[in-house]
Design a protein around this motif. Sequence first.
Motif, PDB file in Angstrom:
ATOM      1  N   ILE A 124      -2.428  15.386  33.602  1.00  0.00           N
ATOM      2  CA  ILE A 124      -3.574  15.421  34.506  1.00  0.00           C
ATOM      3  C   ILE A 124      -4.842  15.135  33.706  1.00  0.00           C
ATOM      4  N   LEU A 125      -5.573  14.108  34.100  1.00  0.00           N
ATOM      5  CA  LEU A 125      -6.798  13.716  33.391  1.00  0.00           C
ATOM      6  C   LEU A 125      -8.045  14.296  34.037  1.00  0.00           C
ATOM      7  N   ASP A 126      -7.998  14.484  35.354  1.00  0.00           N
ATOM      8  CA  ASP A 126      -9.148  15.018  36.072  1.00  0.00           C
ATOM      9  C   ASP A 126      -8.642  15.608  37.382  1.00  0.00           C
ATOM     10  N   ILE A 127      -9.430  16.511  37.943  1.00  0.00           N
ATOM     11  CA  ILE A 127      -9.046  17.109  39.216  1.00  0.00           C
ATOM     12  C   ILE A 127     -10.303  17.618  39.915  1.00  0.00           C
ATOM     13  N   LYS A 128     -10.329  17.453  41.206  1.00  0.00           N
ATOM     14  CA  LYS A 128     -11.451  17.950  41.996  1.00  0.00           C
ATOM     15  C   LYS A 128     -10.909  18.759  43.162  1.00  0.00           C
ATOM     16  N   PHE A 129     -11.221  20.057  43.159  1.00  0.00           N
ATOM     17  CA  PHE A 129     -10.791  20.952  44.229  1.00  0.00           C
ATOM     18  C   PHE A 129     -11.845  21.030  45.322  1.00  0.00           C
ATOM     19  N   GLU A 130     -11.373  21.202  46.560  1.00  0.00           N
ATOM     20  CA  GLU A 130     -12.266  21.405  47.690  1.00  0.00           C
ATOM     21  C   GLU A 130     -11.677  22.480  48.592  1.00  0.00           C
ATOM     22  N   HIS A 131     -12.527  23.093  49.396  1.00  0.00           N
ATOM     23  CA  HIS A 131     -12.061  24.154  50.277  1.00  0.00           C
ATOM     24  C   HIS A 131     -12.918  24.166  51.534  1.00  0.00           C
ATOM     25  N   ARG A 132     -12.437  24.886  52.521  1.00  0.00           N
ATOM     26  CA  ARG A 132     -13.148  24.958  53.791  1.00  0.00           C
ATOM     27  C   ARG A 132     -13.863  26.295  53.975  1.00  0.00           C
ATOM     28  N   ASN A 133     -13.193  27.401  53.636  1.00  0.00           N
ATOM     29  CA  ASN A 133     -13.777  28.708  53.971  1.00  0.00           C
ATOM     30  C   ASN A 133     -13.586  29.784  52.906  1.00  0.00           C
ATOM     31  N   GLU A 134     -13.343  29.411  51.653  1.00  0.00           N
ATOM     32  CA  GLU A 134     -13.111  30.448  50.648  1.00  0.00           C
ATOM     33  C   GLU A 134     -14.392  31.232  50.363  1.00  0.00           C
ATOM     34  N   ALA A 135     -14.241  32.498  49.962  1.00  0.00           N
ATOM     35  CA  ALA A 135     -15.380  33.393  49.766  1.00  0.00           C
ATOM     36  C   ALA A 135     -16.348  32.842  48.716  1.00  0.00           C
ATOM     37  N   PRO A 136     -17.655  32.887  48.991  1.00  0.00           N
ATOM     38  CA  PRO A 136     -18.669  32.272  48.124  1.00  0.00           C
ATOM     39  C   PRO A 136     -18.634  32.715  46.663  1.00  0.00           C
ATOM     40  N   THR A 137     -18.418  34.007  46.400  1.00  0.00           N
ATOM     41  CA  THR A 137     -18.469  34.482  45.015  1.00  0.00           C
ATOM     42  C   THR A 137     -17.091  34.667  44.391  1.00  0.00           C
ATOM     43  N   PHE A 138     -16.045  34.321  45.112  1.00  0.00           N
ATOM     44  CA  PHE A 138     -14.695  34.515  44.592  1.00  0.00           C
ATOM     45  C   PHE A 138     -13.886  33.219  44.699  1.00  0.00           C
ATOM     46  N   LYS A 141     -14.816  29.578  43.699  1.00  0.00           N
ATOM     47  CA  LYS A 141     -14.917  29.200  42.286  1.00  0.00           C
ATOM     48  C   LYS A 141     -13.813  28.234  41.855  1.00  0.00           C
ATOM     49  N   ILE A 142     -12.906  27.909  42.766  1.00  0.00           N
ATOM     50  CA  ILE A 142     -11.908  26.888  42.416  1.00  0.00           C
ATOM     51  C   ILE A 142     -12.585  25.545  42.138  1.00  0.00           C
ATOM     52  N   THR A 143     -13.811  25.370  42.609  1.00  0.00           N
ATOM     53  CA  THR A 143     -14.530  24.111  42.360  1.00  0.00           C
ATOM     54  C   THR A 143     -15.273  24.119  41.023  1.00  0.00           C
ATOM     55  N   SER A 144     -15.223  25.230  40.285  1.00  0.00           N
ATOM     56  CA  SER A 144     -15.973  25.343  39.032  1.00  0.00           C
ATOM     57  C   SER A 144     -15.290  24.586  37.895  1.00  0.00           C
ATOM     58  N   GLU A 145     -16.078  24.206  36.907  1.00  0.00           N
ATOM     59  CA  GLU A 145     -15.546  23.519  35.739  1.00  0.00           C
ATOM     60  C   GLU A 145     -14.618  24.434  34.944  1.00  0.00           C
ATOM     61  N   THR A 146     -14.913  25.739  34.937  1.00  0.00           N
ATOM     62  CA  THR A 146     -14.086  26.696  34.202  1.00  0.00           C
ATOM     63  C   THR A 146     -12.667  26.730  34.762  1.00  0.00           C
ATOM     64  N   PHE A 147     -12.547  26.799  36.077  1.00  0.00           N
ATOM     65  CA  PHE A 147     -11.219  26.827  36.682  1.00  0.00           C
ATOM     66  C   PHE A 147     -10.536  25.471  36.532  1.00  0.00           C
ATOM     67  N   LYS A 148     -11.275  24.414  36.693  1.00  0.00           N
ATOM     68  CA  LYS A 148     -10.742  23.055  36.550  1.00  0.00           C
ATOM     69  C   LYS A 148     -10.114  22.847  35.173  1.00  0.00           C
ATOM     70  N   LEU A 186      -5.293  35.598  45.969  1.00  0.00           N
ATOM     71  CA  LEU A 186      -4.653  34.819  47.022  1.00  0.00           C
ATOM     72  C   LEU A 186      -5.080  33.351  46.991  1.00  0.00           C
ATOM     73  N   THR A 187      -6.361  33.110  46.730  1.00  0.00           N
ATOM     74  CA  THR A 187      -6.822  31.723  46.615  1.00  0.00           C
ATOM     75  C   THR A 187      -6.192  31.059  45.401  1.00  0.00           C
ATOM     76  N   SER A 188      -6.123  31.780  44.271  1.00  0.00           N
ATOM     77  CA  SER A 188      -5.522  31.226  43.056  1.00  0.00           C
ATOM     78  C   SER A 188      -4.050  30.896  43.277  1.00  0.00           C
ATOM     79  N   LYS A 189      -3.337  31.787  43.974  1.00  0.00           N
ATOM     80  CA  LYS A 189      -1.936  31.511  44.299  1.00  0.00           C
ATOM     81  C   LYS A 189      -1.827  30.284  45.193  1.00  0.00           C
ATOM     82  N   GLY A 190      -2.752  30.168  46.126  1.00  0.00           N
ATOM     83  CA  GLY A 190      -2.744  29.003  47.006  1.00  0.00           C
ATOM     84  C   GLY A 190      -2.910  27.708  46.240  1.00  0.00           C
ATOM     85  N   VAL A 191      -3.788  27.715  45.229  1.00  0.00           N
ATOM     86  CA  VAL A 191      -4.013  26.512  44.425  1.00  0.00           C
ATOM     87  C   VAL A 191      -2.765  26.151  43.632  1.00  0.00           C
TER      88      VAL A 191
END
Length: 207
Positions: A124-138, A141-148, A186-191
């Motif tokens: 995997i060279l790059d990845i961009k996550f998106e979501h519809r309704n995940e909690a703002p402070t939790f 964060k799947i869209t953050s560079e740290t998680f990526k 739960l969001t992390s498991k979903g990813v």
Amino acid sequence: MSKTTFFLIFVFFNLAGNKIIAQHQINVDQLALELGKMIDDNYNDQKDLDSLISFKVLDGTNVRTIKKDDALTIYYENIDNEARELLPIFEIKHSSKVILPVYGEGQWGKIWAKVVIDKSTMKILDIKFEHRNEAPTFGSKITSETFKANFINKKIYFKEGFSLYQNDQLVLKGAQRVDGISGATLTSKGVVNMLNEGLSDYEVYLR
């Protein structure tokens, strides 16, 4: 029903239909821009995306070429269409790289991602996550560079897949470790499930 009422109903549905079409075009244009920028940071909407990408679709075990607009439309339809009988493929021209979309469920709604893979190394060279309704402070964060960073340069193993750790505790078994987001198990498991299942759907193409 009076002619006036009929006319008003006609106007209402016509306006609603036009609004849906306009929103769809905005989504398609935005996706085209995002895909272009994943290939070339200097890409803008004035450039021809067809010069960068070959648009294909995986239909069962068959891969065939399709039109750009059809591929982009399938991409968006698959966010809510769980059957996903057609899987879009965005092959980067003059390279061994490809962008593959994957889809899943977070804690509060749909999640999806665009994954750039080098077919020659299966990394995997790059990845961009998106979501519809995940909690703002939790979960968001799947869209953050740290998680990526969990996924960059990780090799894809179809059978073993990715594992998930929360606070150093194993949650899901797999070959490649992913550190989940604190407070968003739960969001992390979903990813992780999304990537393991979604990339496996493309195995016949990537092999």
